[in-house]
Design an enzyme around this catalytic site. Structure first.
Site, mmCIF file in Angstrom:
data_model
loop_
_atom_site.group_PDB
_atom_site.id
_atom_site.type_symbol
_atom_site.label_atom_id
_atom_site.label_comp_id
_atom_site.label_asym_id
_atom_site.label_seq_id
_atom_site.Cartn_x
_atom_site.Cartn_y
_atom_site.Cartn_z
ATOM 1 N N ASP A 120 1.807 15.783 13.001
ATOM 2 C CA ASP A 120 1.957 15.853 11.212
ATOM 3 C C ASP A 120 0.526 15.273 10.563
ATOM 4 O OD1 ASP A 120 3.651 15.190 9.178
ATOM 5 O OD2 ASP A 120 4.208 13.003 9.435
ATOM 6 N N LEU A 124 0.942 -1.417 0.275
ATOM 7 C CA LEU A 124 0.102 -0.088 0.495
ATOM 8 C C LEU A 124 0.669 1.146 0.012
ATOM 9 C CD1 LEU A 124 -2.678 -1.045 2.821
ATOM 10 C CD2 LEU A 124 -3.178 -0.854 0.155
ATOM 11 N N GLY A 125 1.745 1.335 0.647
ATOM 12 C CA GLY A 125 2.800 1.936 0.461
ATOM 13 C C GLY A 125 4.151 2.106 1.576
ATOM 14 N N GLY A 179 9.988 2.225 6.577
ATOM 15 C CA GLY A 179 8.982 0.566 6.233
ATOM 16 C C GLY A 179 8.637 0.794 5.295
ATOM 17 N N LYS A 234 2.264 -2.296 9.154
ATOM 18 C CA LYS A 234 2.919 -1.645 9.088
ATOM 19 C C LYS A 234 3.980 -2.336 9.587
ATOM 20 C CE LYS A 234 4.239 3.908 10.546
ATOM 21 N NZ LYS A 234 3.461 4.140 11.322
ATOM 22 N N VAL A 263 3.829 -0.132 4.065
ATOM 23 C CA VAL A 263 2.681 -0.738 4.760
ATOM 24 C C VAL A 263 2.235 -1.602 4.155
ATOM 25 C CG1 VAL A 263 0.288 -0.264 4.975
ATOM 26 C CG2 VAL A 263 2.584 0.813 6.380
#
Length: 766
Positions: A133, A16-17, A22, A39, A24
């Site tokens: 954030d 996913l990303g 790291g 994650k 996900v």
């Protein structure tokens, strides 16, 4: 450790990303067939204890946030081979992707996203967590149009420092400065993102981070591109000073809903959802999260097996998860704060420890909540218009959050809010007369009431606050409508502290209040005189409330609070009886001239060291404080010797004395004893006549049966202060003369010598 390690019991479906620390992935739980987002921390970073602690911190913080507007944590898994967060997977897309496709969102859609994510922030703030954030990539928009927050990798507890980092385009001024995270810090970032949603660009854009820092810190918000109805909302949320923003996301939601209803009608949110859902569904169909449609929306995974041992993962309704891949780090050498340290985090997140080194935090097991956040203070603003009277108001006051005791927190907040409510009621009562109301409507239109608040001092035990009350009205033009007030609250009980809680019993007497008046004299402006009985045509005003019309206890006749350097007295001259002086003055008495007047227990609450018994006892020859002491062998008076000053014998008429001088700065201290006793009032009158006859100016004078005090300026502009104690047979006194330009440098020394001076035996001649 290996990047091939995966959480046992899950099969990876797609990525996913990917981020710096790291990635996900979308994964299927093998036993139940349900989807989750996992994650992972890269193996090379797991070897860094600081970074690994950061992932544990994120798990710990997420575990305490229970909200439909925040991506949910199912498990935290850590083994010697790897570490990961197992979270719900949300069938939707990031706001960043949505903006890339749409560029500008309709106001109702943007307001809907802002409201949903603010509700998520509010739930986080309620348990003391600040996100730090908030950005488009960390807001997920579902196919139903709802928004959720992800990635708490930079989060801290309210009031704690974290990494001076975030996403520069959305960082609040205090975050750029590295100050502790506040709920208002998240409010600023959310407002920046909202600005981008309705304009198609960020509020500030620059080529370098330094330029961005300067713009966020000082440049006005460019509101021209914002729909007019939304400008006040954005201006509030992006105020440079966090005290002028809504103190929490929850407070901002209230303001948002009022603006949205007024500008876009009562169905604004429904229209916003409809517009978002269509775009989000279309974009989701192009991502791996489209698989969630087939997976259904049943419970979260029910088991996670590891090291040959099954460990229940708990059940939680809903499906899956965020795409953020950032990972927090600990304070270490300037990285994100590990809120409670390694041991506390480990205790908070470990649900079971089995052979083989598998650690699983189980969200469904309802683990112990994180320790309560510390007590923090933020400014709130009560604003609006009176429905019956021509009054508008904007009243600022501090409120506390956090702490383990909700009842105590409420008592503190009630005390902090009380001056604002009292002020508003007083103005309403004061102008309720029909004639006054009519005049205000004709001349002013509206009487505008303002109050600002300032924290003077905060220690673990005491919060000292100053309010400044103002009123903008030509009709109500007298300065008595505008005044400061200050007070202190005991943070351990919620009680507003009174003089009896602060001053020694012997100071709450007529003599003690005279001492306080004398200590304040060198720091004040022009004390007035008031009429008195025949033979004494005037009397100098005093800080003794018992001398006011109507009498009362011997307590200070003004409100006061405490600062780092001393006590700030908010003197209202008209209250003291000065008919010609209707204004006010804030006077700070340094602790050097105050500590012997206060209870040792209260000094400790202020974070100050109580003076020892010897330091408050009469001085003797050879005793050392800030300097040596001198005792006159004839008259018995004792004075503290200013360090570095040159001593010289001095013989006043019918007496004996000493002078201490610093020729480099032009300062001189005189001390004396004399057999010229007389009436203090007569001696004071002669001294005042002499000073004024030589071009000087008297700013304070006072006389009673025990002596007199006078202060002001000589004809050459130097500050003049004199106090003489007068007895039946003799008198002893002290005088300072020094340049006005050196007042700040000499304040402590002057106060110390005045406090230490002991007149000796005045009952007989010497």
């Amino acid at each position: 450790m290996s990047d091939t390690w995966r959480v046992p019991g899950y099969t990876e479906v797609d990525v996913l990303g990917t981020g710096g620390f790291g990635q996900v992935v979308l994964a299927k739980h093998e036993a139940s067939g349900k989807m989750a987002a996992i994650k992972y921390l890269r193996a090379e970073f797991l070897a860094d204890a600081r970074i690994a602690d950061g992932l544990r911190q994120e798990a710990w913080l997420l575990s305490g946030v229970r909200s439909p507007h925040v991506v949910r944590l199912f498990d935290f898994v850590e083994t010697p081979q790897g570490a990961a967060l197992v979270m719900e997977a949300v069938p939707g897309v990031s706001l960043r992707a949505l903006l890339a496709a749409e560029n500008v969102l309709a106001p109702e859609a943007a307001l809907t996203i802002l409201k949903g994510s603010l509700l998520g922030l509010a739930d986080a703030h309620a348990v003391g967590v600040v996100h730090r954030d908030y950005k488009p990539g960390n807001v997920l928009v579902s196919r139903e149009g709802a928004s959720k927050l992800v990635d708490f990798g930079l989060a801290t507890l309210d009031g704690h420092n974290g990494l001076t980092a975030g996403s520069p385009s959305y960082m609040a001024p205090e975050q750029w400065a590295g100050r502790p995270g506040l709920p208002a810090t998240d409010v600023y970032a959310a407002t920046c993102v909202f600005y981008q949603c309705v304009t198609g660009h960020r509020p500030f854009e620059a080529d370098t981070s330094e330029q961005l820092r300067a713009m966020h810190g000082g440049a006005p918000v460019p509101l021209e591109a914002v729909p007019e109805a939304l400008r006040p909302l954005i201006a509030r949320g992006m105020a440079k000073d966090p005290a002028w923003r809504p103190a929490t996301a929850d407070a901002f939601v209230t303001e948002l809903e009022a603006v949205a209803r007024k500008a876009y009608g009562k169905n604004w949110e429904k229209r916003g959802w409809k517009r978002l859902a269509a775009s989000a569904a279309a974009l989701t169909a192009l991502t791996p999260l489209a698989l969630l449609t087939a997976a259904g929306t049943a419970a979260a995974p029910v088991a996670a097996a590891g090291a040959g041992t099954g460990v229940a993962a708990g059940t939680a309704p809903g499906v899956a998860a965020g795409t953020g891949a950032g990972v927090a780090t600990s304070t270490g050498a300037g990285v994100t704060a590990t809120v409670a340290g390694k041991i506390a985090i480990a205790v908070a997140i470990v649900g079971g420890l089995v052979a083989g080194g598998l650690v699983v935090f189980q969200r469904g097991d309802d683990p112990p909540a994180p320790p309560p956040p510390p007590l923090s203070v933020a400014m709130q603003t009560l604003s609006g218009r009176d429905q019956a009277l021509p009054i508008s108001y904007e009243l600022q006051y501090p409120q506390v959050s956090g702490g383990p005791d909700a009842a105590l927190r409420q008592r503190i907040n009630d005390a902090l809010r009380a001056p604002i409510d009292k002020r508003l009621k007083a103005v309403r009562d004061g102008i309720a007369d029909p004639d006054i109301v009519e005049r205000i409507r004709q001349e002013d239109g509206t009487a505008a009431l303002h109050s600002s608040a300032r924290i003077l001092l905060r220690t673990p035990s005491v919060l000292s606050v100053r309010y400044n009350h103002d009123l903008d009205s030509d009709v109500l033009g007298h300065t008595t409508w505008r005044f400061p007030e200050a007070f202190s609250v005991d943070l351990t009980t919620g009680k507003v502290l009174g003089p009896q809680d602060m001053f020694r019993p012997e100071i709450l007497t007529a003599a003690g209040m005279r001492t306080l008046t004398q200590r304040l004299t060198p720091y004040t402006g022009d004390f007035c005189t008031v009429p008195t009985v025949e033979g004494y045509p005037t009397r100098q005003v005093s800080m003794d409330a018992a001398e006011l019309p109507g009498g009362g206890d011997h307590v200070p006749a003004s409100t006061f609070g405490f600062t780092e350097t001393g006590a700030e007295f908010e003197i209202l001259w008209y209250v003291l009886g000065c008919a010609s002086a209707a204004g006010s003055e804030s006077v700070v008495l340094p602790y050097a001239g105050l500590e012997d007047l206060l209870l040792p227990k209260f000094l400790t609450m202020l974070g100050k060291t109580a003076p020892s018994a010897s330091s408050t006892a009469p001085s003797t020859p050879g005793q050392s404080g800030d300097g040596a002491t001198y005792t006159n062998s004839r008259f018995g008076f004792t004075t503290q010797v200013p360090p570095g000053y040159t001593a010289s014998a001095w013989t006043p008429e019918n007496g004996a004395g000493m002078t201490y001088s610093d020729d480099g700065i032009g300062a001189m201290l005189y001390v004396w004893g004399t057999n010229s006793a007389g009436r203090p009032a007569d001696k004071l009158a002669q001294l005042v006549t002499s000073l004024e006859g030589n071009g000087g100016r008297v700013t304070f004078k006072s006389a009673d049966s025990d002596g007199y005090t006078v202060s002001g300026y000589q004809g050459d502009g130097k500050i003049y202060y004199e106090h003489e104690s007068v007895g039946a047979g003799s008198a002893a006194g002290l005088r300072w003369v020094y340049p006005a330009a050196r007042k700040t440098d000499l304040d402590k020394l002057v106060t110390d010598t005045v406090r230490a001076f002991k007149p000796g035996d005045l009952s007989r001649p010497h």
